[in-house]
Scaffold this motif. Structure first.
Motif, mmCIF file in Angstrom:
data_model
loop_
_atom_site.group_PDB
_atom_site.id
_atom_site.type_symbol
_atom_site.label_atom_id
_atom_site.label_comp_id
_atom_site.label_asym_id
_atom_site.label_seq_id
_atom_site.Cartn_x
_atom_site.Cartn_y
_atom_site.Cartn_z
ATOM 1 N N GLU A 1 57.368 17.242 49.830
ATOM 2 C CA GLU A 1 58.301 17.832 50.792
ATOM 3 C C GLU A 1 59.754 17.631 50.394
ATOM 4 O OE1 GLU A 1 58.925 17.850 55.669
ATOM 5 O OE2 GLU A 1 57.589 16.395 54.706
ATOM 6 N N VAL A 2 60.099 16.438 49.927
ATOM 7 C CA VAL A 2 61.465 16.131 49.527
ATOM 8 C C VAL A 2 61.450 15.379 48.205
ATOM 9 C CG1 VAL A 2 62.377 16.055 51.876
ATOM 10 C CG2 VAL A 2 61.451 13.979 50.844
ATOM 11 N N ALA A 3 62.586 15.378 47.520
ATOM 12 C CA ALA A 3 62.721 14.628 46.261
ATOM 13 C C ALA A 3 63.033 13.178 46.608
ATOM 14 C CB ALA A 3 63.810 15.233 45.395
ATOM 15 N N ALA A 4 61.991 12.439 46.967
ATOM 16 C CA ALA A 4 62.153 11.060 47.427
ATOM 17 C C ALA A 4 62.172 10.109 46.239
ATOM 18 C CB ALA A 4 61.019 10.706 48.391
ATOM 19 N N CYS A 5 63.172 10.268 45.400
ATOM 20 C CA CYS A 5 63.231 9.494 44.151
ATOM 21 C C CYS A 5 64.620 8.894 43.957
ATOM 22 C CB CYS A 5 62.857 10.387 42.968
ATOM 23 S SG CYS A 5 63.784 11.933 42.898
ATOM 24 N N PRO A 6 65.005 7.942 44.798
ATOM 25 C CA PRO A 6 66.335 7.339 44.641
ATOM 26 C C PRO A 6 66.477 6.572 43.337
ATOM 27 C CG PRO A 6 64.992 6.054 46.152
ATOM 28 C CD PRO A 6 64.224 7.317 45.871
ATOM 29 N N TRP A 7 65.377 6.231 42.702
ATOM 30 C CA TRP A 7 65.379 5.510 41.431
ATOM 31 C C TRP A 7 65.621 6.427 40.248
ATOM 32 C CZ3 TRP A 7 61.393 7.980 39.010
ATOM 33 C CH2 TRP A 7 60.434 8.571 39.840
ATOM 34 N N THR B 1 68.331 13.037 37.210
ATOM 35 C CA THR B 1 68.268 14.195 38.096
ATOM 36 C C THR B 1 67.443 13.850 39.319
ATOM 37 O OG1 THR B 1 66.334 15.066 36.951
ATOM 38 C CG2 THR B 1 68.482 15.852 36.211
ATOM 39 N N SER B 2 67.705 14.534 40.390
ATOM 40 C CA SER B 2 67.009 14.221 41.639
ATOM 41 C C SER B 2 65.906 15.214 41.958
ATOM 42 C CB SER B 2 68.016 14.200 42.792
ATOM 43 O OG SER B 2 68.610 15.474 42.953
ATOM 44 N N HIS B 3 65.657 16.155 41.058
ATOM 45 C CA HIS B 3 64.646 17.170 41.331
ATOM 46 C C HIS B 3 63.248 16.559 41.297
ATOM 47 C CE1 HIS B 3 68.048 19.672 40.421
ATOM 48 N NE2 HIS B 3 68.098 19.178 39.209
ATOM 49 N N ASN B 4 62.324 17.216 41.951
ATOM 50 C CA ASN B 4 60.940 16.793 41.857
ATOM 51 C C ASN B 4 60.375 17.153 40.499
ATOM 52 O OD1 ASN B 4 60.073 15.298 44.018
ATOM 53 N ND2 ASN B 4 59.501 17.052 45.261
ATOM 54 N N PRO B 5 59.300 16.505 40.068
ATOM 55 C CA PRO B 5 58.710 16.813 38.757
ATOM 56 C C PRO B 5 58.386 18.295 38.626
ATOM 57 C CG PRO B 5 57.764 14.813 39.631
ATOM 58 C CD PRO B 5 58.608 15.396 40.733
ATOM 59 N N ASP B 6 58.587 18.793 37.422
ATOM 60 C CA ASP B 6 58.430 20.224 37.179
ATOM 61 C C ASP B 6 57.007 20.548 36.723
ATOM 62 O OD1 ASP B 6 59.237 22.824 37.087
ATOM 63 O OD2 ASP B 6 59.921 22.706 35.014
ATOM 64 N N GLY C 1 66.261 -2.370 43.955
ATOM 65 C CA GLY C 1 66.430 -3.375 44.995
ATOM 66 C C GLY C 1 65.413 -3.301 46.110
ATOM 67 N N GLY C 2 64.232 -2.739 45.821
ATOM 68 C CA GLY C 2 63.221 -2.609 46.859
ATOM 69 C C GLY C 2 63.460 -1.446 47.791
ATOM 70 N N VAL C 3 64.249 -0.477 47.346
ATOM 71 C CA VAL C 3 64.575 0.673 48.188
ATOM 72 C C VAL C 3 63.293 1.388 48.636
ATOM 73 C CG1 VAL C 3 64.877 2.129 46.132
ATOM 74 C CG2 VAL C 3 65.896 2.826 48.294
ATOM 75 N N LEU C 4 63.229 1.706 49.925
ATOM 76 C CA LEU C 4 62.115 2.485 50.466
ATOM 77 C C LEU C 4 62.297 3.925 50.018
ATOM 78 C CD1 LEU C 4 60.652 2.297 54.034
ATOM 79 C CD2 LEU C 4 61.069 4.501 52.955
ATOM 80 N N CYS C 5 61.370 4.415 49.213
ATOM 81 C CA CYS C 5 61.494 5.776 48.683
ATOM 82 C C CYS C 5 60.992 6.812 49.676
ATOM 83 C CB CYS C 5 60.708 5.893 47.372
ATOM 84 S SG CYS C 5 61.227 4.748 46.087
ATOM 85 N N GLN C 6 59.822 6.565 50.266
ATOM 86 C CA GLN C 6 59.271 7.532 51.213
ATOM 87 C C GLN C 6 58.359 6.827 52.215
ATOM 88 O OE1 GLN C 6 55.855 9.996 49.674
ATOM 89 N NE2 GLN C 6 56.689 9.405 47.660
ATOM 90 N N SER D 1 64.463 8.328 50.884
ATOM 91 C CA SER D 1 65.725 8.085 50.185
ATOM 92 C C SER D 1 65.897 9.161 49.128
ATOM 93 C CB SER D 1 65.717 6.707 49.528
ATOM 94 O OG SER D 1 65.658 5.681 50.489
ATOM 95 N N THR D 2 67.019 9.851 49.153
ATOM 96 C CA THR D 2 67.253 10.952 48.220
ATOM 97 C C THR D 2 68.659 10.854 47.647
ATOM 98 O OG1 THR D 2 68.055 12.424 49.970
ATOM 99 C CG2 THR D 2 65.697 12.486 49.491
ATOM 100 N N ILE D 3 68.862 11.522 46.501
ATOM 101 C CA ILE D 3 70.190 11.619 45.903
ATOM 102 C C ILE D 3 70.493 13.084 45.648
ATOM 103 C CG2 ILE D 3 70.115 9.323 44.901
ATOM 104 C CD1 ILE D 3 69.381 10.498 42.256
#
Length: 904
Positions: free
Chosen positions: A606-612, A616-621, A684-689, A701-703
């Motif tokens: 649903e979203v690019a939940a990849c703050p790490w 790029t912040s896009h979802n995998p292609d 830092g243990g960021v909650l991704c989704q 978490s998104t960028i």
């Protein structure tokens, strides 16, 4: 105490043995069948009759041997052992005028393999980044660049001497190819005083001494521009360079005073004006303080069946006009065309013997047909519609990103129809592709200022002729004469491909394709050394042998110096899949499956939940699998609690009503993030989704696209959409707890936790998640740095540990969501707005499903600018310096709460 020492010693021994079981076989394989000299170790001055170069990445010499003399070629090799991690060898090859390798060797490492540099990658670009960043921020680098090759240091560096007798194999141009890393400094001595010229391989030439004081450069026919870069890392920059044409007219009069990398491009006034001319380059104060790249853009030849950028021929620097003109910059003029390798001429002459009818591919009705566009699973390519074929099964080596050559699609199905005309077309197409290789055994390209990352240009990312060439070498219908030529060409270029491990390491999605190309090389040639080079490359790529953050990461994804990348990192799934299908090689099957498994955990549909994400912040292609073992875990299924691929970087848990992912691993180096638009990834243990399976994503978490730190400068923390403790320290600096790596991250039972030092701050951040049946317990806190006692001695800043404001930031998916705040009694206190309101529960409802954020105690809450819940931990209070008796308030930045899903 003694028992502890014995345990530590035993553990160290175990680690050493384990490392040797991984690296040892690779090094032994590389050494097998390769000359193992017994060089004398000695301390000596540089050979006054030789010329010394530092390899960036390598060096190509063109030797004019018109009298067909045998000659001695002596190499003094010094290894700085400063930048690289593990063993690094030198490719050493000598070609006769017919293009046959009369010397084909790998000079082994000197045995000093303990890591020194903590920098994650190598190559001149990474070095330039470091020096430019340090100087431009008012600092001073740890090492003066030119000191590494100063004459006094080199004279005191152990040297290994390699003496080689080159047989007389015909009159004409002999080529010497040396490829290594910047740790290698090589003195070359040719004892017969034969005239020669030297050029970078593939880019920079870095002589030690005054080699570039006055040199002459031949301009190949058809050159449309000259591109020149002069690099001087030291300050002050003082290098002046002058380029003159054949009539002594000044074309360039430049200097390096304004910038570290000085780039100049000039063009002739009219086509052909420069043909066969000899230019002169003068660097009056030339010494080892600068290095030079020069290349000529030359026309692309006809016949390539897929798009390709312009090509550029590296310049070769000779001591006089006659030598420069005789060597022609490595160009071979034949039939009114320009070639760069004798094998290219041989293939051209063979193809000339065929008639137009020999290339006329026919359909089922016996009539001539043309290639047509074909699409399968988002893969579009051109192929002949010859029946029977396997078009539906064809897997391009780089998916949709690069059009495969016609030869690739022809050879994929050739064994079904054996139409000789199609085979001839494939041979012609491969011959056209191989003509992109220049005299240095690598692809010529002008992607960026006359330079290109060879992983992109020479690996299967863009150079897709490795596979069809391999198939032609094994096809019984391929004429033996063609096989002999192709084997020479693939073998020689394949040797060079195995040493694409310098700048190439910067981009993980491209670097993996070097490994893929090598698999086709050794499959095609059947050459033992090619196989050994592949195995060594594979072992280093998969076990950290190329340095930290390079190659296959612990979590199963392809990493690079930027750390992991969500979007670009997914490209190899297609390439690895194609190679795995072609060979059924367990090595590639395992890499592909681990990568797919990785994305099944971390991807969100649903979203690019990849703050790490590093770049790029896009979802995998690639399409998300809807069935099988790699279906997205967020879609639902049995309970799971996992450290993804047991790497303790990504943690995931799934229960009936929720799915959660957090990241605790490595992120982009601080200095590199500062060099871009902002920090290029968070940890830092960021909650991704946080997902309610079967319903949708509630927290993510998104960028911002297009990445590279866009809107992610620490000073912009108020608009972030990441899960972290954020705020400011008392000295006015931004505080982002997610700008932190967790070296102690672990999963014990149903709790994932980790902690680490927050960058650019003297605080330590901790975060943990306990996965219960119906909720997740989250705990986060800040502390004084772990090394606080020593800091009291070394760093006496009165601002340490003082926090001016701190918030727990929790990003939510705003689309269709209502967010309400409940008080301690569970009564609605109001809708979440930008005004602070006290409450103990935040309810995020996305239309019948969502999450309740239940705090341990009532706290003040507001809505952040980036669709975030902002929970106040330390109120905004201007704080001045504290005295030694005042306890810092950092311990007040702590929180505990539950994430309780509903509506699942």
């Amino acid at each position: 105490m003694h028992w502890t020492n014995r345990v530590n010693s035993s553990l160290f021994l175990i680690l050493v043995i384990a490392a040797m079981t991984v690296i040892g076989p690779a090094c032994a394989a590389l050494a097998e069948g390769v000359r193992q000299p017994q060089p004398k170790q000695r301390l000596a001055l540089l050979d006054p009759e030789g010329t010394t170069f530092q390899l960036y990445e390598g060096l190509t010499l063109l030797i004019n041997n018109q009298d067909n003399k045998a000659f001695n070629l002596n190499l003094d090799v010094r290894d700085l052992n400063l930048f690289e991690t593990g063993p690094r060898e030198i490719l050493f090859k000598v070609y006769d005028p017919q293009g046959k390798a009369v010397v084909r060797e790998v000079i082994p490492d000197d045995g000093v393999t303990s890591p020194a540099s903590l920098s994650p990658t190598g190559g001149w670009d990474h070095e330039a980044w470091y020096y430019i960043h340090d100087y431009n921020r008012g600092g001073t680098p740890m090492l003066r660049w030119s000191a590494m090759t100063s004459l006094d240091r080199l004279a005191a560096t152990p040297v290994r001497t390699f003496e080689t007798k080159i047989p007389a194999s015909g009159k004409g141009m002999y080529r010497v190819v040396l490829v290594g890393v910047r740790d290698h400094v090589v003195t070359v001595k040719i004892d017969q005083k034969l005239p020669w010229a030297a050029g970078g391989n593939p880019f920079f030439i870095h002589p030690v001494g005054d080699f570039l004081r006055h040199r002459f450069v031949y301009v190949p026919r058809g050159a449309t521009s000259l591109m020149m870069s002069v690099v001087e890392h030291d300050r002050p920059r003082t290098t002046r360079f002058i380029l003159r044409d054949q009539e002594n007219k000044v074309l360039i009069d430049g200097n390096t005073s304004a910038t570290t990398v000085t780039y100049v491009e000039i063009k002739p006034d009219k086509p052909g004006e420069w043909d066969d001319k000899v230019f002169s380059l003068e660097i009056p104060d030339a010494s080892n303080q600068c290095m030079v790249q020069m290349a000529f853009a030359v026309p692309k030849h006809e016949g390539i069946s897929r798009p390709w950028p312009n090509i550029a021929a590296q310049a070769y620097f000779a001591s006089d006009v006659a030598t420069a003109r005789a060597l022609q910059g490595g160009a071979i003029y034949h039939d009114g065309q320009t070639f760069w390798q004798p094998s290219q001429v041989r293939l051209h002459d063979w193809l000339k013997k065929l008639t137009p009818a020999d290339f006329e591919v026919k359909g089922e009705d016996g009539k001539a047909i043309q290639p047509v566009s074909h699409t399968n699973e988002r893969r579009t390519f051109f192929t002949y519609d010859i029946k029977p074929n396997r078009n539906a099964e064809f897997y391009p080596l780089n998916g949709v990103h690069e059009q495969p050559p016609l030869s690739d699609t022809i050879m994929f199905s050739y064994d079904l129809h054996h139409q000789r005309q199609a085979l001839n077309v494939a041979i012609r197409d491969v011959a056209a592709g191989l003509r992109l290789i220049g005299p240095g055994d690598h692809v010529m390209d002008t992607t960026w200022r006359g330079m290109a990352n060879l992983a992109y240009e020479f690996g299967t990312y863009r150079f897709h002729w490795w596979r069809p060439a391999s198939k032609l070498l094994h096809e019984k219908d391929t004429p033996e004469e063609v096989k002999e030529i192709l084997r020479d060409a693939v073998l020689n270029a394949g040797d060079r491909l195995a040493f694409c491990d310098n700048w190439e390491r910067v981009n993980g999605n491209a670097f993996v394709t070097v490994l893929c190309g090598l698999r086709y090389v050794y499959a095609g040639t059947g050459d033992k050394l090619n196989e050994q080079l592949f195995n060594t490359f594979y072992d280093r790529f998969t076990h950290g042998g190329f340095g930290q953050r390079v190659g296959l990461g612990a979590s199963g994804a392809i990493q690079e110096e930027f750390a992991y990348d969500n979007h670009y990192g997914s490209y190899p799934t297609k390439t690895l899949d194609a190679v795995a299908r072609d060979f059924q090689d367990p090595k590639f099957i395992e890499m592909r499956d681990n990568l797919l498994n990785f994305y099944s955990y971390v991807r969100n549909n649903e979203v690019a939940a990849c703050p790490w994400s590093a770049r790029t912040s896009h979802n995998p292609d690639y399409p998300a699998p809807t069935e099988g073992p790699y279906t997205l875990k967020c879609l639902g299924g049995p309970d799971l609690t996992a450290s993804v691929n047991n790497a303790n970087e990504f943690f995931a848990a799934r229960r009936k009503n929720y799915y959660i992912v957090s990241y605790h691993g490595r992120i982009t180096p601080k200095w590199e993030g500062d060099s871009f638009r902002g920090q290029m990834g968070w940890s830092g243990g960021v909650l991704c989704q946080f997902v309610v399976p079967g319903k949708g994503t509630v927290l993510a978490s998104t960028i911002d696209p297009p990445g590279y730190g866009t809107n992610m400068h620490p000073s912009q923390w108020r608009t972030f959409r990441i899960n972290s403790i954020v705020g400011e320290t008392a000295d006015g600096k931004p505080l982002i707890g997610a700008d932190c790596e967790h070296p102690d991250a672990k999963l014990i039972g149903n709790t994932a936790s980790g902690s680490g030092e927050v960058r650019d701050s003297s605080v330590h951040a901790s975060r943990s998640y306990t996965y219960n049946a119906d909720h997740v317990l989250v705990q986060a806190s800040l502390h004084m740095t772990d090394d606080d006692e020593s800091l009291n001695f070394w760093f006496k800043s009165p601002f340490r540990g003082q926090i001016a404001q701190a918030w727990e930031m929790i990003p939510f998916v705003a689309k269709g969501a209502t967010v309400k705040v409940l008080n301690a009694g569970g009564v609605e206190a109001g809708v979440l707005t930008e005004t602070l309101i006290e409450g103990q529960t935040v309810v995020i409802d996305r239309g019948g499903y969502g999450v309740r954020i239940e705090l341990e105690k009532p706290m003040k809450i507001k809505r952040g600018a980036g669709d975030t819940v902002m929970i106040q931990l330390i109120a905004e209070t201007p704080l001045g310096p504290r005295d030694d008796k005042t306890k810092p308030n950092v311990e007040d930045a702590a929180i505990k709460y539950k994430l309780v899903p509903f509506g699942g």
